[in-house]
Motif scaffolding. Structure first.
Motif, PDB file in Angstrom:
ATOM      1  N   PHE A 106      42.084  96.597  26.291  1.00 55.72           N
ATOM      2  CA  PHE A 106      42.405  98.060  27.037  1.00 55.72           C
ATOM      3  C   PHE A 106      43.273  98.871  25.761  1.00 55.72           C
ATOM      4  CE2 PHE A 106      45.559 100.668  29.203  1.00 55.72           C
ATOM      5  CZ  PHE A 106      44.522 101.793  29.822  1.00 55.72           C
ATOM      6  N   VAL A 107      44.339  98.258  25.326  1.00 53.84           N
ATOM      7  CA  VAL A 107      44.858  98.737  24.323  1.00 53.84           C
ATOM      8  C   VAL A 107      44.372  99.022  22.932  1.00 53.84           C
ATOM      9  CG1 VAL A 107      47.446  98.704  22.920  1.00 53.84           C
ATOM     10  CG2 VAL A 107      47.222  97.647  25.415  1.00 53.84           C
ATOM     11  N   PRO A 108      44.063 100.515  22.805  1.00 51.38           N
ATOM     12  CA  PRO A 108      43.109 100.765  21.549  1.00 51.38           C
ATOM     13  C   PRO A 108      43.291  99.934  20.206  1.00 51.38           C
ATOM     14  CG  PRO A 108      43.885 102.734  22.705  1.00 51.38           C
ATOM     15  CD  PRO A 108      44.629 101.617  23.224  1.00 51.38           C
ATOM     16  N   ALA A 109      44.785  99.738  19.976  1.00 53.48           N
ATOM     17  CA  ALA A 109      45.078  98.992  18.900  1.00 53.48           C
ATOM     18  C   ALA A 109      44.794  97.498  18.680  1.00 53.48           C
ATOM     19  CB  ALA A 109      46.675  99.259  18.500  1.00 53.48           C
ATOM     20  N   HIS A 140      46.333  86.704  31.185  1.00 50.88           N
ATOM     21  CA  HIS A 140      46.519  88.218  31.145  1.00 50.88           C
ATOM     22  C   HIS A 140      45.173  88.628  30.967  1.00 50.88           C
ATOM     23  CE1 HIS A 140      48.148  92.175  29.671  1.00 50.88           C
ATOM     24  NE2 HIS A 140      47.158  92.167  28.975  1.00 50.88           N
ATOM     25  N   VAL A 141      44.443  89.201  32.015  1.00 46.81           N
ATOM     26  CA  VAL A 141      43.184  89.731  32.143  1.00 46.81           C
ATOM     27  C   VAL A 141      43.052  91.274  31.991  1.00 46.81           C
ATOM     28  CG1 VAL A 141      41.004  89.409  33.354  1.00 46.81           C
ATOM     29  CG2 VAL A 141      42.798  87.748  33.564  1.00 46.81           C
ATOM     30  N   ARG A 142      42.628  91.852  30.932  1.00 52.73           N
ATOM     31  CA  ARG A 142      42.690  93.354  30.963  1.00 52.73           C
ATOM     32  C   ARG A 142      41.326  93.706  30.327  1.00 52.73           C
ATOM     33  NH1 ARG A 142      47.548  96.844  28.660  1.00 52.73           N
ATOM     34  NH2 ARG A 142      47.435  98.762  30.451  1.00 52.73           N
ATOM     35  N   ARG A 143      40.181  94.288  31.049  1.00 51.62           N
ATOM     36  CA  ARG A 143      39.022  94.340  30.537  1.00 51.62           C
ATOM     37  C   ARG A 143      38.546  93.199  29.692  1.00 51.62           C
ATOM     38  NH1 ARG A 143      39.111 100.689  29.006  1.00 51.62           N
ATOM     39  NH2 ARG A 143      39.769 101.245  31.123  1.00 51.62           N
ATOM     40  N   SER A 144      38.794  91.957  29.929  1.00 52.42           N
ATOM     41  CA  SER A 144      38.422  90.832  29.176  1.00 52.42           C
ATOM     42  C   SER A 144      38.017  89.706  30.150  1.00 52.42           C
ATOM     43  CB  SER A 144      39.672  90.455  28.086  1.00 52.42           C
ATOM     44  OG  SER A 144      40.977  90.274  29.385  1.00 52.42           O
ATOM     45  N   ALA A 145      37.732  89.644  31.112  1.00 52.15           N
ATOM     46  CA  ALA A 145      37.420  88.550  32.104  1.00 52.15           C
ATOM     47  C   ALA A 145      36.219  87.882  31.586  1.00 52.15           C
ATOM     48  CB  ALA A 145      37.090  89.215  33.543  1.00 52.15           C
ATOM     49  N   ASP A 146      35.131  88.414  31.333  1.00 49.07           N
ATOM     50  CA  ASP A 146      33.853  87.619  30.840  1.00 49.07           C
ATOM     51  C   ASP A 146      34.342  86.880  29.530  1.00 49.07           C
ATOM     52  OD1 ASP A 146      32.657  88.467  33.015  1.00 49.07           O
ATOM     53  OD2 ASP A 146      31.690  90.226  31.905  1.00 49.07           O
ATOM     54  N   ARG A 147      35.190  87.510  28.673  1.00 47.43           N
ATOM     55  CA  ARG A 147      35.350  86.779  27.355  1.00 47.43           C
ATOM     56  C   ARG A 147      36.332  85.475  27.728  1.00 47.43           C
ATOM     57  NH1 ARG A 147      32.244  86.396  23.196  1.00 47.43           N
ATOM     58  NH2 ARG A 147      33.553  86.029  21.274  1.00 47.43           N
ATOM     59  N   LEU A 148      37.335  85.820  28.583  1.00 43.60           N
ATOM     60  CA  LEU A 148      38.193  84.919  29.029  1.00 43.60           C
ATOM     61  C   LEU A 148      37.527  83.593  29.382  1.00 43.60           C
ATOM     62  CD1 LEU A 148      41.199  86.863  30.640  1.00 43.60           C
ATOM     63  CD2 LEU A 148      41.198  85.512  28.313  1.00 43.60           C
ATOM     64  N   LEU A 149      36.674  83.855  30.468  1.00 43.99           N
ATOM     65  CA  LEU A 149      35.643  82.863  30.948  1.00 43.99           C
ATOM     66  C   LEU A 149      34.770  82.150  30.100  1.00 43.99           C
ATOM     67  CD1 LEU A 149      35.060  85.184  34.143  1.00 43.99           C
ATOM     68  CD2 LEU A 149      36.106  82.890  34.256  1.00 43.99           C
ATOM     69  N   LYS A 150      34.420  82.638  29.098  1.00 41.72           N
ATOM     70  CA  LYS A 150      33.495  82.013  28.142  1.00 41.72           C
ATOM     71  C   LYS A 150      34.537  81.107  27.405  1.00 41.72           C
ATOM     72  CE  LYS A 150      31.693  82.497  23.699  1.00 41.72           C
ATOM     73  NZ  LYS A 150      30.983  82.739  22.892  1.00 41.72           N
ATOM     74  N   PHE A 151      35.636  81.180  27.013  1.00 47.27           N
ATOM     75  CA  PHE A 151      36.212  80.321  26.536  1.00 47.27           C
ATOM     76  C   PHE A 151      36.867  79.073  27.339  1.00 47.27           C
ATOM     77  CE2 PHE A 151      36.914  83.843  23.248  1.00 47.27           C
ATOM     78  CZ  PHE A 151      36.128  83.380  22.376  1.00 47.27           C
ATOM     79  N   LEU A 152      36.992  79.510  28.666  1.00 46.74           N
ATOM     80  CA  LEU A 152      37.781  78.566  29.558  1.00 46.74           C
ATOM     81  C   LEU A 152      36.416  77.464  29.845  1.00 46.74           C
ATOM     82  CD1 LEU A 152      39.503  80.854  32.058  1.00 46.74           C
ATOM     83  CD2 LEU A 152      40.402  79.076  30.889  1.00 46.74           C
ATOM     84  N   HIS A 153      35.365  77.759  29.754  1.00 47.85           N
ATOM     85  CA  HIS A 153      34.187  77.117  30.062  1.00 47.85           C
ATOM     86  C   HIS A 153      34.006  76.182  29.016  1.00 47.85           C
ATOM     87  CE1 HIS A 153      32.364  77.980  33.998  1.00 47.85           C
ATOM     88  NE2 HIS A 153      32.650  79.536  33.857  1.00 47.85           N
ATOM     89  N   ALA A 154      34.258  76.635  27.686  1.00 50.73           N
ATOM     90  CA  ALA A 154      33.894  75.831  26.469  1.00 50.73           C
ATOM     91  C   ALA A 154      34.808  75.078  26.394  1.00 50.73           C
ATOM     92  CB  ALA A 154      33.910  77.075  25.398  1.00 50.73           C
ATOM     93  N   LEU A 155      36.054  75.200  26.775  1.00 56.82           N
ATOM     94  CA  LEU A 155      37.223  74.186  26.263  1.00 56.82           C
ATOM     95  C   LEU A 155      37.808  73.434  27.513  1.00 56.82           C
ATOM     96  CD1 LEU A 155      39.314  76.672  24.087  1.00 56.82           C
ATOM     97  CD2 LEU A 155      38.321  74.470  23.363  1.00 56.82           C
ATOM     98  N   GLN A 156      37.033  73.457  28.663  1.00 55.03           N
ATOM     99  CA  GLN A 156      37.500  72.695  29.846  1.00 55.03           C
ATOM    100  C   GLN A 156      38.057  71.151  29.763  1.00 55.03           C
ATOM    101  OE1 GLN A 156      35.689  72.990  34.307  1.00 55.03           O
ATOM    102  NE2 GLN A 156      34.542  73.901  32.818  1.00 55.03           N
ATOM    103  N   PRO A 157      39.478  71.277  30.157  1.00 54.45           N
ATOM    104  CA  PRO A 157      39.785  69.788  30.005  1.00 54.45           C
ATOM    105  C   PRO A 157      39.158  68.800  31.183  1.00 54.45           C
ATOM    106  CG  PRO A 157      41.407  71.157  31.014  1.00 54.45           C
ATOM    107  CD  PRO A 157      40.237  72.102  30.709  1.00 54.45           C
ATOM    108  N   ALA A 158      39.161  67.692  30.784  1.00 56.95           N
ATOM    109  CA  ALA A 158      38.682  66.591  32.000  1.00 56.95           C
ATOM    110  C   ALA A 158      39.054  66.834  33.458  1.00 56.95           C
ATOM    111  CB  ALA A 158      38.804  65.276  31.404  1.00 56.95           C
TER     112      ALA A 158
END
Ligand SMILES: [Zn+2]
Length: 283
Positions: A106-109, A140-158
């Motif tokens: 969300f933050v342009p910078a 912290h989820v700000r216009r980033s939910a899908d991207r966050l989820l992608k990495f959570l799926h990829a790195l899921q602990p046992a």
């Protein structure tokens, strides 16, 4: 123990409260309002000591991590320092999670290609630390939910993920995907605004067991503390949000859902302890 409220996200050491040494008055007022526990997330290496000290003083819990808004100034060495800090505090019963971590688009910078890449690098590295030490995460989820989820799926602990997607404001589908991965969703001052139609609908329809309450203090004031830009120009100050607002925010959530307040209180307590087992250990 009397069942109280938990503020699952409160930056008690923030300068708006006068810094960690002046936070006691804010914390005491919250306790008088029935807020028995606060979850105090970290934002950068420089405040790891402050959040731990505050948690110890008040029987609260703390998190260690690097917030996406602090990633621009963070160094690679901060990730090594974080891993070492967590390793040496892993047996501390008041260490609740790795957090606050995530992505802010969300933050342009923070949205330049280089900064998106740096944010994703810090996010993934911190997820790996959480998985290694079997700790929950505060997201912290700000216009980033899908991207966050992608990495959570990829790195899921046992043993699967645990934690909280804080200040959640995504779609029903995104909410469901966080819930399916083991997360609770944090709601606070934003739901008190009548115009927040989509968010209010989400709070009304989610299963009760996926909801936790938070203030994100000193940010995100509920509408009764909010001063519009127009009124601020005429000299009326923005109200400072504090953890003492939890019961009033809870009353709005209970009303939206048509739930008895005591039922929401019991569920919110149980849900927070499920997301962050350190909360249940504190007597
Ligand atoms: Zn925060």
């Amino acid at each position: 123990m009397r069942l109280g409220w938990i503020d699952t996200h409160c930056h008690l050491d923030a300068s708006e409260f006068g810094g960690p040494d002046q936070a006691d008055a804010v914390r005491a007022a919250a306790r008088n309002a029935g807020v028995q526990r606060c979850v105090i997330p970290a934002v950068e290496a420089a405040n790891w000591g402050a959040v731990r000290t505050l948690a110890q003083r008040w029987g609260d819990v703390y998190c260690l991590g690097i917030h996406p808004l602090y990633v621009p100034h963070a160094q690679e060495s901060d990730l090594l320092a974080l891993r070492a800090e967590i390793a040496s505090n892993r047996d501390d019963p008041q260490l609740a999670a790795v957090g606050e971590i995530g992505l802010d688009f969300f933050v342009p910078a923070l949205c330049t290609p280089a900064m998106r890449e740096k944010q994703e690098h810090f996010y993934q590295a911190q997820l790996r630390i959480a998985a290694e030490f079997e700790l929950p995460v505060i997201l912290h989820v700000r216009r980033s939910a899908d991207r966050l989820l992608k990495f959570l799926h990829a790195l899921q602990p046992a043993s699967g993920w645990r934690g909280i997607a804080h200040a959640f404001n995504g779609s029903t589908q995104q909410a469901q995907r966080f819930i399916d991965l083991g997360f609770k969703l944090g709601f606070g001052g934003a739901v008190t605004f009548e115009r927040a139609l989509q968010l209010r609908r989400l709070v009304q329809t989610l299963p009760l067991q996926s909801i936790v309450l938070e203030t994100d203090a000193p940010d995100i004031p509920p509408h009764w503390l909010y001063t519009t830009a127009h009124r601020r120009e005429s000299g009326i100050a923005q109200g400072v949000n504090t953890p003492a607002q939890i019961p009033a925010i809870a009353a709005v959530v209970a009303q939206l859902r048509g739930t008895v307040l005591a039922q929401l209180q019991a569920a919110a307590w149980r849900n927070a302890c499920e997301a962050l087992p350190a909360l249940a250990v504190q007597a």
